[in-house]
Design an enzyme around this catalytic site. Sequence first.
Site, PDB file in Angstrom:
ATOM      1  N   ASP A  30      18.412 -32.470 -20.851  1.00 17.63           N
ATOM      2  CA  ASP A  30      18.737 -33.489 -21.849  1.00 17.63           C
ATOM      3  C   ASP A  30      17.951 -34.747 -21.495  1.00 17.63           C
ATOM      4  O   ASP A  30      18.232 -35.395 -20.478  1.00 17.63           O
ATOM      5  CB  ASP A  30      20.261 -33.749 -21.792  1.00 17.63           C
ATOM      6  CG  ASP A  30      20.732 -34.726 -22.855  1.00 17.63           C
ATOM      7  OD1 ASP A  30      19.904 -35.525 -23.343  1.00 17.63           O
ATOM      8  OD2 ASP A  30      21.940 -34.705 -23.162  1.00 17.63           O
ATOM      9  N   HIS A  31      17.001 -35.062 -22.335  1.00 20.16           N
ATOM     10  CA  HIS A  31      16.085 -36.163 -22.001  1.00 20.16           C
ATOM     11  C   HIS A  31      16.783 -37.527 -22.039  1.00 20.16           C
ATOM     12  O   HIS A  31      16.258 -38.509 -21.527  1.00 20.16           O
ATOM     13  CB  HIS A  31      14.898 -36.137 -22.973  1.00 20.16           C
ATOM     14  CG  HIS A  31      13.649 -36.713 -22.377  1.00 20.16           C
ATOM     15  ND1 HIS A  31      13.634 -37.448 -21.226  1.00 20.16           N
ATOM     16  CD2 HIS A  31      12.357 -36.654 -22.780  1.00 20.16           C
ATOM     17  CE1 HIS A  31      12.408 -37.838 -20.945  1.00 20.16           C
ATOM     18  NE2 HIS A  31      11.604 -37.370 -21.873  1.00 20.16           N
TER      19      HIS A  31
END
Length: 457
Positions: free
Chosen positions: A429-430
Amino acid sequence: MSKLVNVTLPDIGDFHDVEVVEVMVRPGDKVRVDDSLITIESDKASMEVPSTADGVIKELKVKVGDKVSEGSAIVVVEMDEGAGASEETAPKPPPTAFPARAPAQAQAQPRPALAPAAPAPALAPSPGRSDAAAAAPATAKVIPIQSAPQPSEPPIVRPHASPAVRKFARELGVDLTQIHGTGLSGRIFRSDVEQFVKAAMKTPRTEQHPAAPGLDLIAWPKVDFTRFGEIETRPLNRIRRLSKTNLARNWVMIPHVTQFDEADVTELEAFRNEINAKAPKNGVRVTLLAFVLKALVPALKEFPEFNSSLEGDHLILKKYFHFAFAADTPEGLLVPVIHDVDKKGVLEIAAETAALAARAREGKLRPADIQGGCITVSSLGGIGGTAFTPIINAPEVAVLGVSRVTHKPVWRDGAFVPRLMLPLSLSYDHRVIDGALAARFITYFGTLLADMRRALL
Ligand code: CAO
């Protein structure tokens, strides 16, 4: 003057021998009509069985693990004469679906879709007898909680509301967990839902939090496939229906990036083969998955952001090491969880993985088997492929894909040498993890697999 009422399980459709997974009351507890007594769970649904009488629990007739069917006794409630009871317990008039304790419940209610409750004929207690055997059966109405245990979902916090109110909320697309009910213990009435909707209508759209903000998609293409040839229409089963909505949510709401790498597992594979040569002695066949799970512990300790969940503007960092793994089953994808991997050896992890995978394939996973996961491993190594882009299992922030090992020429000390390489595909999850951190994580993870002694440091 008191009387004993036997609360029994109503008609729950095609389900028989359904497992009791939770008993919410104890002898001596005071209960009101509609208070939940037990939770039952079949492979298709979870349901709560509420009381049909006001009174004190005199006796439990079931315990966790028991199997119940229509008519099974659940509890005996000691009622004061004149105390509240659902119409199901009263001889006359014929039962309505719910007791008239609140305006919203006074009217006859439609039955919940998943578990229709067929009210049993009301029986009066035998006069002059007060033992449990003489108690009047009072068939409870079961309330579906969820249609299936959701892989790695957080524990379900279930708002208090009648099935009719739930249905009403569903029709309006209202999430009941967002509402604080005005009833006893926060019980939600129809009027609470209406108030919530009114308030939401007044709130400017920018202040609202729709499930998928900003998505303004065109309609799904509607095609009459029969115009082009023969077709067969196959309904999705429960697991695939759940996967469909979960995967779609996770895909659109989490900004995924996938980092690829290869770990040199030449020595590890030699060690694994050595262990498996003693398999009859160990009693367990060890696959690479067990080592991958074990190596994740030091990796998450070194990079705690990978063991976290995003909640609004906060990062929840977990100090425990429960790892989920994707299991391919005939019904679809399930994600059981191995708990406390940090406290277990590779043999134990391998045995537990195999047992959980078997339970998943037999459709026998228990709620505890699928809860609490920190990160998921998806191994397609036994099947094939070189890399893939796994989807993160919210609320986790990363998923590690593992593909099939292959021998590759690796340049070492001025020459190519054959090494056994394990392809890794790490989706993260950036919002939580930067690319540089992910690259560091996967590199470090690779060094652990290349030399598992490092995992002991
Ligand atoms: N490379 C080469 N061979 C591998 C391997 C790898 N990375 N990983 C496993 N294998 C081998 C095993 O050693 C085993 O070989 P033997 O039969 O000779 O002992 C064989 O492949 C089958 O392994 P397995 O699948 O029974 O066991 P596992 O521990 O590797 O995996 C499980 C267990 C449950 C994860 C797996 O069976 C499964 O369901 N995988 C699919 C997961 C999935 O669908 N993921 C996609 C989800 S979308 O992201």
